[in-house]
Design a protein around this motif. Structure first.
Motif, PDB file in Angstrom:
ATOM      1  N   THR A   1       0.881  -1.165   0.000  1.00 44.32           N
ATOM      2  CA  THR A   1       0.000   0.000   0.000  1.00 44.32           C
ATOM      3  C   THR A   1       0.918   1.214   0.000  1.00 44.32           C
ATOM      4  OG1 THR A   1      -1.712  -1.181   1.228  1.00 44.32           O
ATOM      5  CG2 THR A   1      -1.828   1.239   1.218  1.00 44.32           C
ATOM      6  N   ILE A   2       0.889   1.954  -1.105  1.00 48.75           N
ATOM      7  CA  ILE A   2       1.787   3.091  -1.273  1.00 48.75           C
ATOM      8  C   ILE A   2       0.941   4.349  -1.429  1.00 48.75           C
ATOM      9  CG2 ILE A   2       3.615   4.099  -2.688  1.00 48.75           C
ATOM     10  CD1 ILE A   2       4.253   1.171  -3.598  1.00 48.75           C
ATOM     11  N   THR A   3       1.149   5.285  -0.508  1.00 51.69           N
ATOM     12  CA  THR A   3       0.421   6.554  -0.553  1.00 51.69           C
ATOM     13  C   THR A   3       1.373   7.635  -1.025  1.00 51.69           C
ATOM     14  OG1 THR A   3      -0.994   5.831   1.266  1.00 51.69           O
ATOM     15  CG2 THR A   3      -0.964   8.197   0.769  1.00 51.69           C
TER      16      THR A   3
ATOM     17  N   HIS B   1      -2.555  -4.765  -9.596  1.00 53.29           N
ATOM     18  CA  HIS B   1      -3.197  -3.566  -9.072  1.00 53.29           C
ATOM     19  C   HIS B   1      -4.549  -3.924  -8.460  1.00 53.29           C
ATOM     20  CE1 HIS B   1      -5.639   0.171  -9.491  1.00 53.29           C
ATOM     21  NE2 HIS B   1      -4.580   0.660  -8.893  1.00 53.29           N
ATOM     22  N   GLN B   2      -4.767  -3.530  -7.221  1.00 48.55           N
ATOM     23  CA  GLN B   2      -6.035  -3.795  -6.540  1.00 48.55           C
ATOM     24  C   GLN B   2      -6.962  -2.588  -6.617  1.00 48.55           C
ATOM     25  OE1 GLN B   2      -6.634  -7.074  -5.075  1.00 48.55           O
ATOM     26  NE2 GLN B   2      -4.942  -7.209  -6.525  1.00 48.55           N
ATOM     27  N   ARG B   3      -6.401  -1.426  -6.296  1.00 52.29           N
ATOM     28  CA  ARG B   3      -7.214  -0.210  -6.348  1.00 52.29           C
ATOM     29  C   ARG B   3      -6.325   1.014  -6.168  1.00 52.29           C
ATOM     30  NH1 ARG B   3      -7.861  -2.656  -1.693  1.00 52.29           N
ATOM     31  NH2 ARG B   3      -7.379  -1.591   0.254  1.00 52.29           N
ATOM     32  N   THR B   4      -6.831   2.130  -6.650  1.00 54.22           N
ATOM     33  CA  THR B   4      -6.203   3.426  -6.412  1.00 54.22           C
ATOM     34  C   THR B   4      -7.298   4.362  -5.937  1.00 54.22           C
ATOM     35  OG1 THR B   4      -4.463   3.085  -8.042  1.00 54.22           O
ATOM     36  CG2 THR B   4      -4.972   5.364  -7.468  1.00 54.22           C
ATOM     37  N   THR B   5      -6.992   5.080  -4.864  1.00 54.05           N
ATOM     38  CA  THR B   5      -7.961   5.972  -4.248  1.00 54.05           C
ATOM     39  C   THR B   5      -7.342   7.352  -4.104  1.00 54.05           C
ATOM     40  OG1 THR B   5      -8.749   4.091  -2.944  1.00 54.05           O
ATOM     41  CG2 THR B   5      -9.473   6.279  -2.240  1.00 54.05           C
ATOM     42  N   THR B   6      -8.095   8.382  -4.465  1.00 55.54           N
ATOM     43  CA  THR B   6      -7.664   9.750  -4.218  1.00 55.54           C
ATOM     44  C   THR B   6      -8.200  10.150  -2.857  1.00 55.54           C
ATOM     45  OG1 THR B   6      -7.718  10.248  -6.587  1.00 55.54           O
ATOM     46  CG2 THR B   6      -7.705  12.121  -5.063  1.00 55.54           C
ATOM     47  N   LEU B   7      -7.300  10.522  -1.964  1.00 56.35           N
ATOM     48  CA  LEU B   7      -7.658  10.940  -0.613  1.00 56.35           C
ATOM     49  C   LEU B   7      -7.664  12.460  -0.557  1.00 56.35           C
ATOM     50  CD1 LEU B   7      -5.319   8.379   1.218  1.00 56.35           C
ATOM     51  CD2 LEU B   7      -7.739   8.100   0.631  1.00 56.35           C
TER      52      LEU B   7
ATOM     53  N   LEU C   1      -3.514  13.417  -1.736  1.00 56.27           N
ATOM     54  CA  LEU C   1      -2.855  12.127  -1.541  1.00 56.27           C
ATOM     55  C   LEU C   1      -3.485  11.088  -2.457  1.00 56.27           C
ATOM     56  CD1 LEU C   1      -2.225  13.673   1.208  1.00 56.27           C
ATOM     57  CD2 LEU C   1      -1.972  11.417   2.181  1.00 56.27           C
ATOM     58  N   VAL C   2      -2.652  10.241  -3.045  1.00 58.38           N
ATOM     59  CA  VAL C   2      -3.126   9.183  -3.927  1.00 58.38           C
ATOM     60  C   VAL C   2      -2.576   7.859  -3.404  1.00 58.38           C
ATOM     61  CG1 VAL C   2      -3.114   8.264  -6.281  1.00 58.38           C
ATOM     62  CG2 VAL C   2      -3.205  10.745  -5.902  1.00 58.38           C
ATOM     63  N   GLN C   3      -3.471   6.941  -3.098  1.00 54.89           N
ATOM     64  CA  GLN C   3      -3.064   5.665  -2.508  1.00 54.89           C
ATOM     65  C   GLN C   3      -3.362   4.525  -3.474  1.00 54.89           C
ATOM     66  OE1 GLN C   3      -5.284   3.653   0.858  1.00 54.89           O
ATOM     67  NE2 GLN C   3      -3.463   4.428   1.915  1.00 54.89           N
ATOM     68  N   SER C   4      -2.329   3.723  -3.734  1.00 55.91           N
ATOM     69  CA  SER C   4      -2.489   2.544  -4.577  1.00 55.91           C
ATOM     70  C   SER C   4      -2.141   1.304  -3.776  1.00 55.91           C
ATOM     71  CB  SER C   4      -1.586   2.629  -5.808  1.00 55.91           C
ATOM     72  OG  SER C   4      -2.005   3.692  -6.652  1.00 55.91           O
ATOM     73  N   VAL C   5      -2.944   0.268  -3.980  1.00 57.07           N
ATOM     74  CA  VAL C   5      -2.729  -1.011  -3.310  1.00 57.07           C
ATOM     75  C   VAL C   5      -2.438  -2.048  -4.391  1.00 57.07           C
ATOM     76  CG1 VAL C   5      -3.739  -2.785  -1.821  1.00 57.07           C
ATOM     77  CG2 VAL C   5      -4.291  -0.361  -1.439  1.00 57.07           C
ATOM     78  N   TYR C   6      -1.366  -2.809  -4.162  1.00 55.48           N
ATOM     79  CA  TYR C   6      -0.943  -3.852  -5.087  1.00 55.48           C
ATOM     80  C   TYR C   6      -0.772  -5.165  -4.336  1.00 55.48           C
ATOM     81  CZ  TYR C   6       0.484   0.208  -7.857  1.00 55.48           C
ATOM     82  OH  TYR C   6       0.503   1.399  -8.544  1.00 55.48           O
ATOM     83  N   ARG C   7      -1.161  -6.257  -4.951  1.00 56.93           N
ATOM     84  CA  ARG C   7      -0.825  -7.591  -4.458  1.00 56.93           C
ATOM     85  C   ARG C   7       0.392  -8.038  -5.253  1.00 56.93           C
ATOM     86  NH1 ARG C   7      -2.445  -9.669  -0.272  1.00 56.93           N
ATOM     87  NH2 ARG C   7      -2.334 -11.775  -1.026  1.00 56.93           N
ATOM     88  N   VAL C   8       1.302  -8.683  -4.576  1.00 56.93           N
ATOM     89  CA  VAL C   8       2.443  -9.243  -5.284  1.00 56.93           C
ATOM     90  C   VAL C   8       1.940 -10.484  -5.992  1.00 56.93           C
ATOM     91  CG1 VAL C   8       4.744 -10.246  -5.056  1.00 56.93           C
ATOM     92  CG2 VAL C   8       4.088  -8.301  -3.630  1.00 56.93           C
TER      93      VAL C   8
END
Length: 183
Positions: free
Chosen positions: A132-134, A158-164, A168-175
């Motif tokens: 999870t990288i913000t 890529h799981q999701r990207t959310t604008t906070l 701030l922009v947060q992206s979640v990735y599964r390996v």
């Protein structure tokens, strides 16, 4: 004792240009913001982990923060230099192998891995399952990068990207299960 596989997850902030700290380890560019961390999902993330693993540099940055940001967490620090009795809030391990062995013997299965060097080491061992990288809207120009030398390509799903709030922009990735492909 039944053998369990320890996995790690990353929850970290970077500048737009990919740095997690200034050259001197400073994170003032992050801590002086008045963002609501609950919006980032940090509390929900921490509720899923058994312990936090960090390197000495990350631990030393944590010492500068008030209050101590890891209250209530089991904190495992990898350091060949830190005095093992320096801080009763943490357990010091001389190597990643030692940390993993102790964590496994204590029943820990899911670690929050923090700090660029340790994250890179865990990635190279195939132990990270999620990132999870913000991204914080600031350009530092130089500093400590999130990733060091990676041995092989690591493919992410890529799981999701959310604008906070406040950009701030947060992206979640599964390996990817096939993350460590022969290059």
């Amino acid at each position: 004792m039944t053998s369990t596989t320890i996995t790690g997850a990353v929850f970290i902030a970077t500048s737009v240009d990919g740095y997690i700290a200034r050259e001197d380890g400073g994170i003032d560019w992050l801590t002086r913001r008045d963002d609501d961390l609950s919006e980032t999902g940090y509390d929900d993330f921490v509720a899923t982990i058994d312990a936090i693993a960090m390197g000495r540099n990350t631990y030393e940055v944590g010492l500068t923060l008030e209050p101590w940001p890891y209250t209530g967490m089991r904190v495992l620090v990898v350091s060949s230099q830190l005095d093992p009795d320096a801080d009763d809030r943490v357990t010091v391990h001389r190597s990643i192998d030692d940390l993993l062995e102790v964590a496994q013997s204590e029943g820990a299965q899911h670690l929050y891995v923090d700090g660029g060097q340790l994250i890179t080491s865990f990635l190279n061992r195939g132990l990270i399952t999620e990132l999870t990288i913000t991204m914080v809207p600031v350009i530092l120009g130089s500093g400590l990068p999130l990733f060091g030398l990676i041995n092989d390509d690591i493919f992410l799903e890529h799981q999701r990207t959310t604008t906070l709030s406040k950009g701030l922009v947060q992206s979640v990735y599964r390996v990817s299960p096939d993350a460590m492909l022969e290059g």
